[in-house]
Design a protein around this motif. Structure first.
Motif, PDB file in Angstrom:
ATOM      1  N   LYS A  43       0.837  -1.196   0.000  1.00  0.00           N
ATOM      2  CA  LYS A  43       0.000   0.000   0.000  1.00  0.00           C
ATOM      3  C   LYS A  43       0.878   1.253   0.000  1.00  0.00           C
ATOM      4  N   LYS A  44       0.460   2.232  -0.788  1.00  0.00           N
ATOM      5  CA  LYS A  44       1.146   3.527  -0.773  1.00  0.00           C
ATOM      6  C   LYS A  44       0.461   4.389   0.281  1.00  0.00           C
ATOM      7  N   THR A  45       1.170   4.752   1.335  1.00  0.00           N
ATOM      8  CA  THR A  45       0.509   5.582   2.353  1.00  0.00           C
ATOM      9  C   THR A  45       0.570   7.062   1.997  1.00  0.00           C
ATOM     10  N   ILE A  46       1.560   7.429   1.160  1.00  0.00           N
ATOM     11  CA  ILE A  46       1.640   8.822   0.719  1.00  0.00           C
ATOM     12  C   ILE A  46       1.820   8.836  -0.793  1.00  0.00           C
ATOM     13  N   VAL A  47       0.982   9.605  -1.470  1.00  0.00           N
ATOM     14  CA  VAL A  47       1.163   9.812  -2.912  1.00  0.00           C
ATOM     15  C   VAL A  47       1.093  11.322  -3.173  1.00  0.00           C
ATOM     16  N   VAL A  48       2.177  11.864  -3.697  1.00  0.00           N
ATOM     17  CA  VAL A  48       2.239  13.290  -4.015  1.00  0.00           C
ATOM     18  C   VAL A  48       2.454  13.424  -5.517  1.00  0.00           C
ATOM     19  N   GLU A  49       1.558  14.181  -6.160  1.00  0.00           N
ATOM     20  CA  GLU A  49       1.645  14.338  -7.616  1.00  0.00           C
ATOM     21  C   GLU A  49       1.742  15.804  -7.995  1.00  0.00           C
ATOM     22  N   ASN A  50       2.865  16.150  -8.568  1.00  0.00           N
ATOM     23  CA  ASN A  50       3.083  17.482  -9.125  1.00  0.00           C
ATOM     24  C   ASN A  50       2.643  18.606  -8.175  1.00  0.00           C
ATOM     25  N   LEU A  51       3.074  18.508  -6.941  1.00  0.00           N
ATOM     26  CA  LEU A  51       2.692  19.498  -5.925  1.00  0.00           C
ATOM     27  C   LEU A  51       3.448  20.813  -6.131  1.00  0.00           C
ATOM     28  N   LYS A  52       2.664  21.881  -6.217  1.00  0.00           N
ATOM     29  CA  LYS A  52       3.246  23.223  -6.330  1.00  0.00           C
ATOM     30  C   LYS A  52       2.581  24.089  -5.269  1.00  0.00           C
ATOM     31  N   TYR A  53       3.388  24.915  -4.610  1.00  0.00           N
ATOM     32  CA  TYR A  53       2.802  25.750  -3.570  1.00  0.00           C
ATOM     33  C   TYR A  53       3.575  27.056  -3.399  1.00  0.00           C
ATOM     34  N   ARG A  54       2.813  28.129  -3.216  1.00  0.00           N
ATOM     35  CA  ARG A  54       3.377  29.452  -2.954  1.00  0.00           C
ATOM     36  C   ARG A  54       2.686  30.038  -1.735  1.00  0.00           C
ATOM     37  N   TYR A  55       3.464  30.528  -0.752  1.00  0.00           N
ATOM     38  CA  TYR A  55       2.868  31.197   0.408  1.00  0.00           C
ATOM     39  C   TYR A  55       2.204  32.486  -0.046  1.00  0.00           C
ATOM     40  N   PRO A  56       1.199  32.961   0.710  1.00  0.00           N
ATOM     41  CA  PRO A  56       0.540  34.223   0.336  1.00  0.00           C
ATOM     42  C   PRO A  56       1.565  35.362   0.269  1.00  0.00           C
ATOM     43  N   ASN A  57       1.361  36.272  -0.627  1.00  0.00           N
ATOM     44  CA  ASN A  57       2.207  37.467  -0.760  1.00  0.00           C
ATOM     45  C   ASN A  57       3.677  37.169  -1.016  1.00  0.00           C
ATOM     46  N   THR A  58       3.957  36.052  -1.625  1.00  0.00           N
ATOM     47  CA  THR A  58       5.330  35.771  -2.053  1.00  0.00           C
ATOM     48  C   THR A  58       5.278  35.481  -3.553  1.00  0.00           C
ATOM     49  N   SER A  59       6.450  35.585  -4.192  1.00  0.00           N
ATOM     50  CA  SER A  59       6.451  35.375  -5.640  1.00  0.00           C
ATOM     51  C   SER A  59       7.099  34.051  -6.041  1.00  0.00           C
ATOM     52  N   LYS A  60       7.857  33.444  -5.106  1.00  0.00           N
ATOM     53  CA  LYS A  60       8.604  32.230  -5.433  1.00  0.00           C
ATOM     54  C   LYS A  60       7.836  30.996  -4.966  1.00  0.00           C
ATOM     55  N   VAL A  66      -2.135  12.803  -1.380  1.00  0.00           N
ATOM     56  CA  VAL A  66      -3.049  11.810  -0.814  1.00  0.00           C
ATOM     57  C   VAL A  66      -2.310  11.047   0.288  1.00  0.00           C
ATOM     58  N   VAL A  67      -2.885  11.075   1.502  1.00  0.00           N
ATOM     59  CA  VAL A  67      -2.279  10.393   2.638  1.00  0.00           C
ATOM     60  C   VAL A  67      -3.259   9.365   3.181  1.00  0.00           C
ATOM     61  N   ASP A  68      -2.833   8.122   3.249  1.00  0.00           N
ATOM     62  CA  ASP A  68      -3.686   7.061   3.776  1.00  0.00           C
ATOM     63  C   ASP A  68      -5.027   7.024   3.028  1.00  0.00           C
ATOM     64  N   GLY A  69      -4.980   7.289   1.738  1.00  0.00           N
ATOM     65  CA  GLY A  69      -6.184   7.231   0.909  1.00  0.00           C
ATOM     66  C   GLY A  69      -7.043   8.477   0.922  1.00  0.00           C
ATOM     67  N   VAL A  70      -6.616   9.499   1.684  1.00  0.00           N
ATOM     68  CA  VAL A  70      -7.429  10.714   1.802  1.00  0.00           C
ATOM     69  C   VAL A  70      -6.730  11.880   1.104  1.00  0.00           C
ATOM     70  N   GLU A  71      -7.448  12.598   0.256  1.00  0.00           N
ATOM     71  CA  GLU A  71      -6.826  13.748  -0.396  1.00  0.00           C
ATOM     72  C   GLU A  71      -6.836  14.956   0.538  1.00  0.00           C
ATOM     73  N   VAL A  72      -5.632  15.473   0.791  1.00  0.00           N
ATOM     74  CA  VAL A  72      -5.453  16.550   1.767  1.00  0.00           C
ATOM     75  C   VAL A  72      -6.294  17.781   1.419  1.00  0.00           C
ATOM     76  N   LEU A  73      -6.329  18.131   0.153  1.00  0.00           N
ATOM     77  CA  LEU A  73      -7.048  19.341  -0.260  1.00  0.00           C
ATOM     78  C   LEU A  73      -8.537  19.287   0.101  1.00  0.00           C
ATOM     79  N   ASN A  74      -9.106  18.082   0.112  1.00  0.00           N
ATOM     80  CA  ASN A  74     -10.542  17.937   0.370  1.00  0.00           C
ATOM     81  C   ASN A  74     -10.865  17.601   1.830  1.00  0.00           C
TER      82      ASN A  74
END
Ligand SMILES: Nc1ncnc2c1ncn2[C@@H]1O[C@H](COP(=O)(O)OP(=O)(O)O)[C@@H](O)[C@H]1O
Ligand SMILES: [Mg+2]
Length: 281
Positions: free
Chosen positions: A4-21, A71-79
């Protein structure tokens, strides 16, 4: 056998608020159930941000611009809310003081506090607390005030509180950086026990000797990008590690200088046992 894959990360991109990088830039990887993953990289590389993305603090708490999927333990973090994620994944931070609630008088009650919040019944609660007190070597301290514990004991209490929730994954973000050598050793031993119990471990750590000794795989992060994710032997044998601000374990550095490699794999040793074996040939 299907692992079982307990963690699956696909093409994760993230920028903190008010930052450009981008703090996280196009990261993809997966972790098998029960694996021990170490994360290394220099200061501000994005290690903590990745940890926060696994538990949902990114983006639910920090907000900002987010793309891709975790997705962690089958649950999508965003949702899922941070609270819902806590049933699947727990996080231990650098400073144990920040993790103790201070609402309770004893170690026992401190652990019970989190479980009471879940509305757990008494019998199950007592069972779990006894289990984690034993697992983290805290039984003798159960009646102590948490703030009278040593740093290592306090950090183990933070871990106990999380493990009592029975998460599938535990993330530890430099949990030993504020501890003395004895406290660090206590925490490493405790994490090793959790790993043996089948908990999936993700640990950010500066002590490369420890990561080489305990981790199944090591991830190298630089400027928000995942540079590599491989066995400690392969990762620490990279000739360009210094470019990413990472020093390999001391045994590896010596072996590199003397050009002593494992003949079958062509890789440098990463632990003292491997070095001993190769140097004694
Ligand atoms: N709360 C925040 N707001 C804005 N930028 C942040 C915040 N936290 C971290 N960053 C930025 O994100 C990048 C990655 O930081 P971080 O994940 O803390 O790195 P590491 O844990 O590897 O030292 C850095 O450029 C840092 O300045
Ligand atoms: Mg950090």
């Amino acid at each position: 056998m299907v692992v079982k894959k307990t963690i699956v990360v696909e093409n994760l991109k993230y920028r903190y608020p008010n930052t450009s990088k981008l703090a996280l830039d196009s990261i993809s990887f997966s972790v098998d159930e029960g694996q021990f993953v170490g994360i290394v990289g220099k200061n501000l590389a994005g290690k903590s941000t990745l940890c926060e993305a696994l538990v949902g603090l990114v983006p639910h708490f920090y907000k900002g611009a987010y793309g891709g999927k975790v997705v962690v333990d089958g649950v999508e973090v965003l949702n899922s809310s941070i609270g819902e994620m806590a049933r699947h994944i727990g996080i231990v931070f650098q400073n144990p003081f920040t993790q103790i609630t201070a609402a309770k008088l004893t170690v026992y009650e401190e652990i019970a506090f989190g479980l009471e919040n879940l509305g757990m019944d008494r019998v199950e609660m007592v069972k779990r607390i006894d289990y984690v007190l034993d697992l983290l070597g805290l039984y003798d301290f159960k009646d102590r005030n948490p703030f009278e514990l040593s740093g290592g004991q306090m950090q183990r209490l933070a871990i106990a509180g999380i493990i009592a929730m029975k998460p599938t994954v535990i993330v530890l973000d430099e949990p030993t950086s504020q501890l003395d050598p004895q406290g660090s050793e206590e925490v490493f031993k405790a994490v090793q026990r959790l790993s043996k119990e089948g908990v999936t471990i993700v640990m950010v750590e500066q002590k490369m000797e420890k990561i080489a000794q305990y981790a199944d795989k090591v991830m190298l992060i630089s400027e928000g990008k995942m540079i590599d994710f491989d066995s400690p032997q392969k990762l620490f044998s990279r000739e360009d590690l210094e470019n990413f601000g990472v020093e390999p374990p001391v045994f590896t550095t010596i072996a590199k200088k003397l050009n002593v490699k494992d003949e079958t794999t062509g890789l440098y040793p990463v632990t003292i046992d491997e070095a001993r074996r190769l140097f004694s040939l």
